[in-house]
Design a protein around this motif. Structure first.
Motif, PDB file in Angstrom:
ATOM      1  N   ALA A   1       0.833  -1.204   0.000  1.00 23.94           N
ATOM      2  CA  ALA A   1       0.000   0.000   0.000  1.00 23.94           C
ATOM      3  C   ALA A   1       0.865   1.249   0.000  1.00 23.94           C
ATOM      4  N   GLY A   2       0.691   2.081  -1.017  1.00 22.48           N
ATOM      5  CA  GLY A   2       1.465   3.320  -1.091  1.00 22.48           C
ATOM      6  C   GLY A   2       2.939   3.079  -1.312  1.00 22.48           C
ATOM      7  N   ILE A   3       3.245   1.991  -2.022  1.00 23.19           N
ATOM      8  CA  ILE A   3       4.638   1.641  -2.351  1.00 23.19           C
ATOM      9  C   ILE A   3       4.749   1.623  -3.874  1.00 23.19           C
ATOM     10  N   SER A   4       5.769   2.325  -4.433  1.00 22.92           N
ATOM     11  CA  SER A   4       5.838   2.441  -5.894  1.00 22.92           C
ATOM     12  C   SER A   4       6.242   1.136  -6.558  1.00 22.92           C
ATOM     13  N   GLY A   5       7.080   0.319  -5.858  1.00 18.79           N
ATOM     14  CA  GLY A   5       7.511  -0.954  -6.453  1.00 18.79           C
ATOM     15  C   GLY A   5       8.883  -0.862  -7.079  1.00 18.79           C
ATOM     16  N   ALA A   6       9.807  -0.153  -6.389  1.00 18.50           N
ATOM     17  CA  ALA A   6      11.192  -0.077  -6.871  1.00 18.50           C
ATOM     18  C   ALA A   6      11.809  -1.474  -6.850  1.00 18.50           C
ATOM     19  N   ILE A   7      12.844  -1.659  -7.695  1.00 18.05           N
ATOM     20  CA  ILE A   7      13.471  -2.975  -7.827  1.00 18.05           C
ATOM     21  C   ILE A   7      13.971  -3.498  -6.471  1.00 18.05           C
ATOM     22  N   GLN A   8      14.464  -2.572  -5.621  1.00 18.64           N
ATOM     23  CA  GLN A   8      14.990  -3.012  -4.323  1.00 18.64           C
ATOM     24  C   GLN A   8      13.863  -3.470  -3.381  1.00 18.64           C
ATOM     25  N   GLN A   9      12.652  -2.927  -3.546  1.00 23.39           N
ATOM     26  CA  GLN A   9      11.495  -3.382  -2.764  1.00 23.39           C
ATOM     27  C   GLN A   9      11.019  -4.722  -3.314  1.00 23.39           C
ATOM     28  N   LYS A  10      10.940  -4.819  -4.657  1.00 21.91           N
ATOM     29  CA  LYS A  10      10.479  -6.072  -5.279  1.00 21.91           C
ATOM     30  C   LYS A  10      11.362  -7.245  -4.866  1.00 21.91           C
ATOM     31  N   ALA A  11      12.667  -6.963  -4.724  1.00 21.41           N
ATOM     32  CA  ALA A  11      13.611  -8.044  -4.394  1.00 21.41           C
ATOM     33  C   ALA A  11      13.211  -8.774  -3.126  1.00 21.41           C
ATOM     34  N   GLY A  12      12.504  -8.076  -2.241  1.00 20.50           N
ATOM     35  CA  GLY A  12      12.173  -8.695  -0.966  1.00 20.50           C
ATOM     36  C   GLY A  12      10.800  -9.292  -0.898  1.00 20.50           C
ATOM     37  N   MET A  13       9.990  -9.175  -1.963  1.00 24.24           N
ATOM     38  CA  MET A  13       8.609  -9.650  -1.821  1.00 24.24           C
ATOM     39  C   MET A  13       8.028 -10.305  -3.073  1.00 24.24           C
TER      40      MET A  13
ATOM     41  N   VAL B   1       0.541 -14.439  -3.765  1.00 25.62           N
ATOM     42  CA  VAL B   1      -0.420 -13.482  -4.342  1.00 25.62           C
ATOM     43  C   VAL B   1      -0.027 -12.082  -3.872  1.00 25.62           C
ATOM     44  N   ILE B   2       0.056 -11.157  -4.826  1.00 24.59           N
ATOM     45  CA  ILE B   2       0.425  -9.779  -4.503  1.00 24.59           C
ATOM     46  C   ILE B   2      -0.754  -8.867  -4.831  1.00 24.59           C
ATOM     47  N   VAL B   3      -1.173  -8.083  -3.845  1.00 23.06           N
ATOM     48  CA  VAL B   3      -2.237  -7.096  -4.045  1.00 23.06           C
ATOM     49  C   VAL B   3      -1.606  -5.717  -3.850  1.00 23.06           C
ATOM     50  N   ALA B   4      -1.794  -4.823  -4.827  1.00 22.25           N
ATOM     51  CA  ALA B   4      -1.206  -3.487  -4.713  1.00 22.25           C
ATOM     52  C   ALA B   4      -2.306  -2.440  -4.628  1.00 22.25           C
TER      53      ALA B   4
ATOM     54  N   PHE C   1       2.282  -2.324 -10.037  1.00 21.77           N
ATOM     55  CA  PHE C   1       1.165  -3.013 -10.708  1.00 21.77           C
ATOM     56  C   PHE C   1       1.656  -4.044 -11.733  1.00 21.77           C
ATOM     57  N   GLU C   2       2.939  -3.916 -12.161  1.00 19.69           N
ATOM     58  CA  GLU C   2       3.477  -4.893 -13.126  1.00 19.69           C
ATOM     59  C   GLU C   2       3.616  -6.284 -12.506  1.00 19.69           C
ATOM     60  N   ILE C   3       3.803  -6.340 -11.177  1.00 20.51           N
ATOM     61  CA  ILE C   3       3.963  -7.667 -10.547  1.00 20.51           C
ATOM     62  C   ILE C   3       2.761  -8.032  -9.683  1.00 20.51           C
ATOM     63  N   ALA C   4       1.755  -7.143  -9.635  1.00 26.55           N
ATOM     64  CA  ALA C   4       0.602  -7.408  -8.767  1.00 26.55           C
ATOM     65  C   ALA C   4      -0.370  -8.382  -9.441  1.00 26.55           C
ATOM     66  N   ASP C   5      -0.937  -9.292  -8.659  1.00 24.36           N
ATOM     67  CA  ASP C   5      -1.997 -10.173  -9.168  1.00 24.36           C
ATOM     68  C   ASP C   5      -3.324  -9.433  -9.165  1.00 24.36           C
ATOM     69  N   PHE C   6      -3.505  -8.562  -8.165  1.00 23.14           N
ATOM     70  CA  PHE C   6      -4.709  -7.729  -8.081  1.00 23.14           C
ATOM     71  C   PHE C   6      -4.254  -6.311  -7.762  1.00 23.14           C
ATOM     72  N   GLY C   7      -4.864  -5.338  -8.416  1.00 21.97           N
ATOM     73  CA  GLY C   7      -4.487  -3.960  -8.146  1.00 21.97           C
ATOM     74  C   GLY C   7      -5.704  -3.105  -7.852  1.00 21.97           C
ATOM     75  N   VAL C   8      -5.544  -2.193  -6.917  1.00 24.58           N
ATOM     76  CA  VAL C   8      -6.588  -1.213  -6.631  1.00 24.58           C
ATOM     77  C   VAL C   8      -5.973   0.169  -6.828  1.00 24.58           C
ATOM     78  N   VAL C   9      -6.513   0.939  -7.794  1.00 20.85           N
ATOM     79  CA  VAL C   9      -6.045   2.306  -7.978  1.00 20.85           C
ATOM     80  C   VAL C   9      -6.896   3.183  -7.069  1.00 20.85           C
ATOM     81  N   GLY C  10      -6.283   3.711  -6.032  1.00 17.02           N
ATOM     82  CA  GLY C  10      -7.043   4.514  -5.090  1.00 17.02           C
ATOM     83  C   GLY C  10      -6.196   4.967  -3.929  1.00 17.02           C
ATOM     84  N   ASP C  11      -6.807   5.778  -3.077  1.00 12.59           N
ATOM     85  CA  ASP C  11      -6.125   6.319  -1.911  1.00 12.59           C
ATOM     86  C   ASP C  11      -6.155   5.272  -0.801  1.00 12.59           C
ATOM     87  N   LEU C  12      -4.987   4.897  -0.318  1.00 11.98           N
ATOM     88  CA  LEU C  12      -4.940   3.833   0.702  1.00 11.98           C
ATOM     89  C   LEU C  12      -5.685   4.223   1.974  1.00 11.98           C
TER      90      LEU C  12
END
Ligand SMILES: Cc1cc2nc3c(=O)[nH]c(=O)nc-3n(C[C@H](O)[C@H](O)[C@H](O)COP(=O)(O)OP(=O)(O)OC[C@H]3O[C@@H](n4cnc5c(N)ncnc54)[C@H](O)[C@@H]3O)c2cc1C
Length: 314
Positions: free
Chosen positions: A256-268, A273-276, A286-297
Protein backbone atom coordinates in the motif's frame (compact mmCIF):
# COMPACT_ATOMS: atom_id res chain seq x y z
CA UNK A 1 17.64 -43.30 3.27
CA UNK A 2 20.15 -40.51 3.78
CA UNK A 3 19.98 -38.38 6.91
CA UNK A 4 18.95 -34.75 6.34
CA UNK A 5 19.99 -32.53 9.26
CA UNK A 6 17.66 -29.68 10.27
CA UNK A 7 18.87 -26.88 12.55
CA UNK A 8 16.30 -26.16 15.29
CA UNK A 9 16.71 -23.28 17.74
CA UNK A 10 13.71 -23.73 20.02
CA UNK A 11 13.36 -22.07 23.43
CA UNK A 12 12.73 -24.48 26.32
CA UNK A 13 9.33 -26.13 26.38
CA UNK A 14 8.17 -24.73 23.07
CA UNK A 15 6.78 -26.55 20.08
CA UNK A 16 8.69 -26.07 16.81
CA UNK A 17 7.64 -22.94 14.93
CA UNK A 18 5.88 -23.09 11.58
CA UNK A 19 9.16 -22.24 9.79
CA UNK A 20 10.92 -25.09 11.61
CA UNK A 21 8.11 -27.50 10.75
CA UNK A 22 8.53 -26.49 7.10
CA UNK A 23 12.22 -27.45 7.26
CA UNK A 24 11.26 -30.77 8.89
CA UNK A 25 8.71 -31.46 6.13
CA UNK A 26 11.33 -30.71 3.47
CA UNK A 27 13.84 -32.99 5.22
CA UNK A 28 11.27 -35.80 5.32
CA UNK A 29 10.67 -35.39 1.59
CA UNK A 30 14.42 -35.73 0.91
CA UNK A 31 15.39 -38.48 3.35
CA UNK A 32 15.34 -39.21 7.09
CA UNK A 33 15.02 -36.05 9.21
CA UNK A 34 17.52 -35.64 12.04
CA UNK A 35 17.85 -32.44 14.06
CA UNK A 36 20.52 -30.29 15.71
CA UNK A 37 18.59 -28.71 18.58
CA UNK A 38 20.44 -25.67 19.89
CA UNK A 39 18.14 -24.73 22.78
CA UNK A 40 15.45 -26.13 25.02
CA UNK A 41 15.02 -29.27 27.09
CA UNK A 42 15.84 -32.86 26.17
CA UNK A 43 12.07 -33.53 26.32
CA UNK A 44 11.43 -30.84 23.70
CA UNK A 45 14.18 -32.40 21.54
CA UNK A 46 12.65 -35.87 21.95
CA UNK A 47 9.26 -34.38 21.04
CA UNK A 48 10.57 -33.65 17.54
CA UNK A 49 9.95 -37.34 16.91
CA UNK A 50 6.33 -36.32 16.40
CA UNK A 51 7.53 -34.53 13.25
CA UNK A 52 9.48 -37.49 11.88
CA UNK A 53 12.87 -36.77 13.49
CA UNK A 54 14.69 -40.02 14.31
CA UNK A 55 17.70 -38.56 16.15
CA UNK A 56 17.84 -35.16 17.87
CA UNK A 57 21.32 -33.92 18.77
CA UNK A 58 21.62 -31.55 21.73
CA UNK A 59 24.70 -29.65 22.83
CA UNK A 60 26.67 -30.65 25.92
CA UNK A 61 28.03 -27.11 26.15
CA UNK A 62 26.17 -23.81 26.61
CA UNK A 63 25.49 -22.17 23.24
CA UNK A 64 23.48 -19.23 24.52
CA UNK A 65 26.36 -16.99 25.53
CA UNK A 66 27.94 -16.91 22.07
CA UNK A 67 26.42 -15.36 18.97
CA UNK A 68 26.70 -17.88 16.14
CA UNK A 69 30.14 -19.47 16.45
CA UNK A 70 29.12 -22.04 19.08
CA UNK A 71 25.96 -22.94 17.18
CA UNK A 72 27.92 -23.40 13.95
CA UNK A 73 30.42 -25.71 15.68
CA UNK A 74 27.49 -27.68 17.13
CA UNK A 75 25.67 -27.99 13.77
CA UNK A 76 28.88 -29.11 12.05
CA UNK A 77 29.45 -31.72 14.79
CA UNK A 78 25.87 -32.95 14.40
CA UNK A 79 26.24 -33.17 10.61
CA UNK A 80 29.35 -35.32 11.07
CA UNK A 81 27.73 -37.49 13.76
CA UNK A 82 24.68 -38.09 11.56
CA UNK A 83 26.73 -38.51 8.38
CA UNK A 84 24.17 -36.08 6.95
CA UNK A 85 23.64 -35.78 3.20
CA UNK A 86 22.45 -32.16 3.56
CA UNK A 87 21.96 -29.50 6.23
CA UNK A 88 18.85 -27.28 6.24
CA UNK A 89 18.65 -24.00 8.16
CA UNK A 90 16.18 -21.11 8.29
CA UNK A 91 16.84 -18.28 5.83
CA UNK A 92 17.20 -15.73 8.62
CA UNK A 93 20.22 -13.53 9.25
CA UNK A 94 21.38 -15.91 11.96
CA UNK A 95 20.58 -18.99 9.87
CA UNK A 96 22.70 -17.68 6.99
CA UNK A 97 25.58 -16.78 9.27
CA UNK A 98 25.56 -20.22 10.85
CA UNK A 99 25.32 -21.80 7.38
CA UNK A 100 28.41 -19.89 6.21
CA UNK A 101 30.44 -21.09 9.19
CA UNK A 102 29.14 -24.66 8.85
CA UNK A 103 30.11 -24.57 5.17
CA UNK A 104 33.69 -23.71 6.13
CA UNK A 105 33.85 -26.33 8.88
CA UNK A 106 32.53 -29.06 6.55
CA UNK A 107 34.30 -27.81 3.37
CA UNK A 108 30.87 -27.74 1.82
CA UNK A 109 28.88 -25.59 -0.56
CA UNK A 110 26.39 -23.12 0.98
CA UNK A 111 23.21 -22.10 -0.86
CA UNK A 112 21.00 -19.35 0.60
CA UNK A 113 17.48 -18.11 -0.25
CA UNK A 114 16.28 -21.57 -1.34
CA UNK A 115 12.63 -21.97 -2.25
CA UNK A 116 12.79 -25.68 -3.06
CA UNK A 117 15.09 -28.73 -3.02
CA UNK A 118 14.71 -31.65 -5.45
CA UNK A 119 15.35 -35.29 -4.41
CA UNK A 120 18.81 -35.09 -6.09
CA UNK A 121 19.54 -32.08 -3.79
CA UNK A 122 19.36 -29.55 -6.62
CA UNK A 123 18.23 -26.30 -5.02
CA UNK A 124 15.84 -23.77 -6.56
CA UNK A 125 16.39 -20.12 -5.65
CA UNK A 126 15.55 -16.65 -6.97
CA UNK A 127 18.49 -14.43 -8.03
CA UNK A 128 19.09 -10.89 -9.33
CA UNK A 129 16.47 -9.32 -7.10
CA UNK A 130 14.00 -12.09 -7.92
CA UNK A 131 14.12 -11.54 -11.69
CA UNK A 132 15.22 -15.14 -12.36
CA UNK A 133 14.86 -18.52 -10.71
CA UNK A 134 17.94 -20.75 -10.92
CA UNK A 135 18.82 -24.34 -10.08
CA UNK A 136 21.96 -24.61 -7.94
CA UNK A 137 24.01 -27.57 -6.69
CA UNK A 138 26.77 -27.81 -4.12
CA UNK A 139 29.75 -29.32 -5.96
CA UNK A 140 31.86 -29.79 -2.84
CA UNK A 141 30.93 -31.62 0.34
CA UNK A 142 27.24 -31.71 1.30
CA UNK A 143 24.80 -28.90 0.52
CA UNK A 144 24.27 -26.50 3.44
CA UNK A 145 21.02 -24.76 2.50
CA UNK A 146 19.03 -21.92 4.07
CA UNK A 147 15.37 -22.23 3.07
CA UNK A 148 12.87 -19.38 2.83
CA UNK A 149 9.75 -19.57 4.97
CA UNK A 150 6.47 -20.47 3.27
CA UNK A 151 8.26 -22.52 0.59
CA UNK A 152 6.66 -25.86 1.59
CA UNK A 153 3.75 -27.00 3.74
CA UNK A 154 4.77 -27.45 7.39
CA UNK A 155 5.00 -30.95 8.92
CA UNK A 156 1.99 -31.87 11.07
CA UNK A 157 2.51 -33.65 14.40
CA UNK A 158 2.02 -37.40 14.57
CA UNK A 159 3.30 -40.04 16.96
CA UNK A 160 6.93 -40.82 17.75
CA UNK A 161 9.85 -39.86 19.94
CA UNK A 162 13.29 -38.86 18.73
CA UNK A 163 16.39 -40.56 20.12
CA UNK A 164 18.28 -37.75 21.93
CA UNK A 165 22.07 -37.71 21.65
CA UNK A 166 24.18 -35.16 23.52
CA UNK A 167 27.16 -33.90 21.55
CA UNK A 168 30.39 -32.13 22.46
CA UNK A 169 30.49 -29.38 19.85
CA UNK A 170 34.18 -28.70 20.30
CA UNK A 171 36.07 -25.44 19.99
CA UNK A 172 33.91 -22.76 18.29
CA UNK A 173 36.90 -20.68 17.16
CA UNK A 174 36.83 -16.88 17.28
CA UNK A 175 33.47 -15.91 18.78
CA UNK A 176 31.57 -12.83 19.93
CA UNK A 177 30.14 -13.21 23.42
CA UNK A 178 26.71 -11.75 24.38
CA UNK A 179 27.07 -9.42 27.36
CA UNK A 180 23.44 -8.30 27.77
CA UNK A 181 19.96 -8.69 26.26
CA UNK A 182 16.72 -6.68 26.38
CA UNK A 183 13.30 -8.03 25.42
CA UNK A 184 11.62 -6.35 22.44
CA UNK A 185 8.07 -5.14 23.18
CA UNK A 186 5.65 -7.73 21.74
CA UNK A 187 3.38 -6.43 18.97
CA UNK A 188 1.01 -9.40 19.10
CA UNK A 189 1.45 -9.77 15.32
CA UNK A 190 3.23 -12.67 13.61
CA UNK A 191 6.92 -12.35 12.82
CA UNK A 192 7.43 -10.62 9.46
CA UNK A 193 9.52 -13.35 7.88
CA UNK A 194 7.21 -16.18 8.89
CA UNK A 195 3.83 -14.51 8.38
CA UNK A 196 1.38 -16.04 5.91
CA UNK A 197 0.06 -12.54 5.18
CA UNK A 198 2.01 -9.27 5.13
CA UNK A 199 0.48 -5.80 4.79
CA UNK A 200 3.19 -3.30 3.87
CA UNK A 201 3.09 0.49 3.70
CA UNK A 202 5.35 2.96 1.90
CA UNK A 203 5.79 6.68 1.46
CA UNK A 204 2.12 6.84 0.47
CA UNK A 205 1.05 6.33 4.09
CA UNK A 206 2.44 9.84 4.68
CA UNK A 207 3.47 9.15 8.26
CA UNK A 208 0.34 7.28 9.38
CA UNK A 209 0.64 3.48 9.55
CA UNK A 210 -2.80 3.29 11.20
CA UNK A 211 -4.69 2.04 8.08
CA UNK A 212 -1.91 -0.52 7.36
CA UNK A 213 -1.98 -1.81 10.95
CA UNK A 214 -5.78 -1.91 11.01
CA UNK A 215 -5.91 -4.11 7.88
CA UNK A 216 -3.02 -6.25 9.18
CA UNK A 217 -4.88 -6.89 12.43
CA UNK A 218 -8.12 -7.71 10.59
CA UNK A 219 -6.17 -10.36 8.62
CA UNK A 220 -3.86 -11.58 11.41
CA UNK A 221 -0.98 -10.32 9.29
CA UNK A 222 2.50 -8.91 9.91
CA UNK A 223 3.25 -5.27 9.07
CA UNK A 224 6.00 -4.49 6.55
CA UNK A 225 7.32 -1.28 5.05
CA UNK A 226 9.35 0.19 2.22
CA UNK A 227 12.69 1.79 2.94
CA UNK A 228 11.19 5.23 2.31
CA UNK A 229 8.84 4.62 5.24
CA UNK A 230 11.48 3.23 7.59
CA UNK A 231 14.01 5.94 6.66
CA UNK A 232 11.34 8.54 7.44
CA UNK A 233 11.10 7.06 10.94
CA UNK A 234 7.40 6.20 10.58
CA UNK A 235 8.08 2.58 11.57
CA UNK A 236 11.11 0.62 12.83
CA UNK A 237 13.79 -0.63 10.43
CA UNK A 238 12.97 -4.22 11.39
CA UNK A 239 9.78 -3.80 9.29
CA UNK A 240 11.69 -3.00 6.07
CA UNK A 241 11.07 -5.40 3.22
CA UNK A 242 13.51 -5.52 0.34
CA UNK A 243 17.05 -5.91 -0.84
CA UNK A 244 18.52 -4.31 2.27
CA UNK A 245 15.67 -5.36 4.54
CA UNK A 246 13.86 -8.61 5.17
CA UNK A 247 13.01 -10.98 2.32
CA UNK A 248 9.48 -12.30 2.69
CA UNK A 249 7.55 -14.87 0.70
CA UNK A 250 4.06 -14.93 2.23
CA UNK A 251 0.97 -16.39 0.65
CA UNK A 252 -0.50 -12.86 0.45
CA UNK A 253 1.44 -9.58 0.28
CA UNK A 254 -0.59 -6.39 0.32
CA UNK A 255 1.47 -3.41 -0.84
CA UNK A 256 0.00 0.00 0.00
CA UNK A 257 1.46 3.32 -1.09
CA UNK A 258 4.64 1.64 -2.35
CA UNK A 259 5.84 2.44 -5.89
CA UNK A 260 7.51 -0.95 -6.45
CA UNK A 261 11.19 -0.08 -6.87
CA UNK A 262 13.47 -2.97 -7.83
CA UNK A 263 14.99 -3.01 -4.32
CA UNK A 264 11.49 -3.38 -2.76
CA UNK A 265 10.48 -6.07 -5.28
CA UNK A 266 13.61 -8.04 -4.39
CA UNK A 267 12.17 -8.70 -0.97
CA UNK A 268 8.61 -9.65 -1.82
CA UNK A 269 8.09 -10.74 -5.41
CA UNK A 270 8.14 -14.45 -4.61
CA UNK A 271 4.93 -13.93 -2.59
CA UNK A 272 2.18 -16.23 -3.84
CA UNK A 273 -0.42 -13.48 -4.34
CA UNK A 274 0.43 -9.78 -4.50
CA UNK A 275 -2.24 -7.10 -4.05
CA UNK A 276 -1.21 -3.49 -4.71
CA UNK A 277 -3.02 -0.35 -3.59
CA UNK A 278 -1.64 2.80 -5.18
CA UNK A 279 -3.22 6.05 -6.33
CA UNK A 280 -0.97 6.15 -9.43
CA UNK A 281 -2.22 3.66 -12.02
CA UNK A 282 1.23 3.70 -13.69
CA UNK A 283 3.10 2.69 -10.52
CA UNK A 284 5.59 -0.13 -11.34
CA UNK A 285 4.19 -2.26 -8.51
CA UNK A 286 1.16 -3.01 -10.71
CA UNK A 287 3.48 -4.89 -13.13
CA UNK A 288 3.96 -7.67 -10.55
CA UNK A 289 0.60 -7.41 -8.77
CA UNK A 290 -2.00 -10.17 -9.17
CA UNK A 291 -4.71 -7.73 -8.08
CA UNK A 292 -4.49 -3.96 -8.15
CA UNK A 293 -6.59 -1.21 -6.63
CA UNK A 294 -6.04 2.31 -7.98
CA UNK A 295 -7.04 4.51 -5.09
CA UNK A 296 -6.13 6.32 -1.91
CA UNK A 297 -4.94 3.83 0.70
CA UNK A 298 -6.45 5.96 3.47
CA UNK A 299 -9.85 5.08 1.95
CA UNK A 300 -9.21 1.61 0.50
CA UNK A 301 -7.51 -0.08 3.49
CA UNK A 302 -10.12 0.87 6.14
CA UNK A 303 -12.90 -0.25 3.74
CA UNK A 304 -11.17 -3.60 3.23
CA UNK A 305 -10.63 -4.04 6.98
CA UNK A 306 -14.28 -3.16 7.71
CA UNK A 307 -15.53 -5.63 5.07
CA UNK A 308 -13.31 -8.42 6.44
CA UNK A 309 -14.60 -7.78 9.97
CA UNK A 310 -18.21 -7.62 8.70
CA UNK A 311 -17.89 -11.00 6.93
CA UNK A 312 -16.48 -12.47 10.12
CA UNK A 313 -19.54 -11.18 11.91
CA UNK A 314 -17.46 -8.94 14.19
C1 LIG B 1 21.16 0.15 -2.37
C2 LIG B 1 19.69 0.38 -2.17
C3 LIG B 1 18.98 -0.51 -1.37
C4 LIG B 1 17.61 -0.30 -1.16
N1 LIG B 1 16.92 -1.22 -0.38
C5 LIG B 1 15.59 -1.07 -0.27
C6 LIG B 1 14.82 -2.03 0.43
O1 LIG B 1 15.33 -2.98 1.03
N2 LIG B 1 13.48 -1.88 0.50
C7 LIG B 1 12.84 -0.82 -0.12
O2 LIG B 1 11.59 -0.74 -0.03
N3 LIG B 1 13.55 0.09 -0.78
C8 LIG B 1 14.89 0.01 -0.86
N4 LIG B 1 15.59 0.96 -1.51
C9 LIG B 1 14.89 2.21 -1.92
C10 LIG B 1 14.10 2.07 -3.20
O3 LIG B 1 14.92 2.35 -4.31
C11 LIG B 1 12.92 3.07 -3.22
O4 LIG B 1 13.43 4.38 -3.04
C12 LIG B 1 11.89 2.81 -2.12
O5 LIG B 1 11.47 1.47 -2.17
C13 LIG B 1 10.68 3.73 -2.36
O6 LIG B 1 9.77 3.55 -1.33
P1 LIG B 1 8.21 3.83 -1.61
O7 LIG B 1 7.74 2.97 -2.71
O8 LIG B 1 7.53 3.75 -0.30
O9 LIG B 1 8.25 5.37 -2.02
P2 LIG B 1 7.95 6.05 -3.43
O10 LIG B 1 8.80 5.47 -4.49
O11 LIG B 1 8.03 7.50 -3.18
O12 LIG B 1 6.47 5.62 -3.76
C14 LIG B 1 5.36 6.02 -3.02
C15 LIG B 1 4.14 5.50 -3.74
O13 LIG B 1 3.00 5.77 -2.96
C16 LIG B 1 1.94 6.16 -3.85
N5 LIG B 1 1.02 6.95 -3.03
C17 LIG B 1 1.22 8.17 -2.51
N6 LIG B 1 0.16 8.54 -1.77
C18 LIG B 1 -0.73 7.51 -1.81
C19 LIG B 1 -2.01 7.29 -1.22
N7 LIG B 1 -2.58 8.19 -0.42
N8 LIG B 1 -2.64 6.12 -1.50
C20 LIG B 1 -2.08 5.19 -2.31
N9 LIG B 1 -0.85 5.36 -2.88
C21 LIG B 1 -0.19 6.50 -2.62
C22 LIG B 1 2.62 6.92 -4.95
O14 LIG B 1 1.82 6.89 -6.13
C23 LIG B 1 3.92 6.12 -5.12
O15 LIG B 1 3.78 5.10 -6.08
C24 LIG B 1 16.96 0.81 -1.73
C25 LIG B 1 17.69 1.69 -2.54
C26 LIG B 1 19.03 1.48 -2.75
C27 LIG B 1 19.78 2.44 -3.63
Amino acid sequence: MANILVYIDTPAGEEPTKAQRELLALAAALGTPVAAVAAGSADAAAGLGAYGVTTAYTSAGDLDGLLVAGKAAFVAAAARAADAAAVLLPNTGEGKEIAARVGIKLSSGVITDATGIAPDLTVTKPVLAGSYTVAARAVHGIPVVTVKSNSVDPAEPGAGTAHVVELEAGEPGPAARITGTAAKPASGRPALQEARIVVAGGRGVDGDFGPVEELADALGAAVGASRAATDAGWIGHEAQVGQTGTTVSPQLYISAGISGAIQQKAGMQTSTVIVAVNKDEDAPVFEIADFGVVGDLATVLPQAAAEIRRRRGE
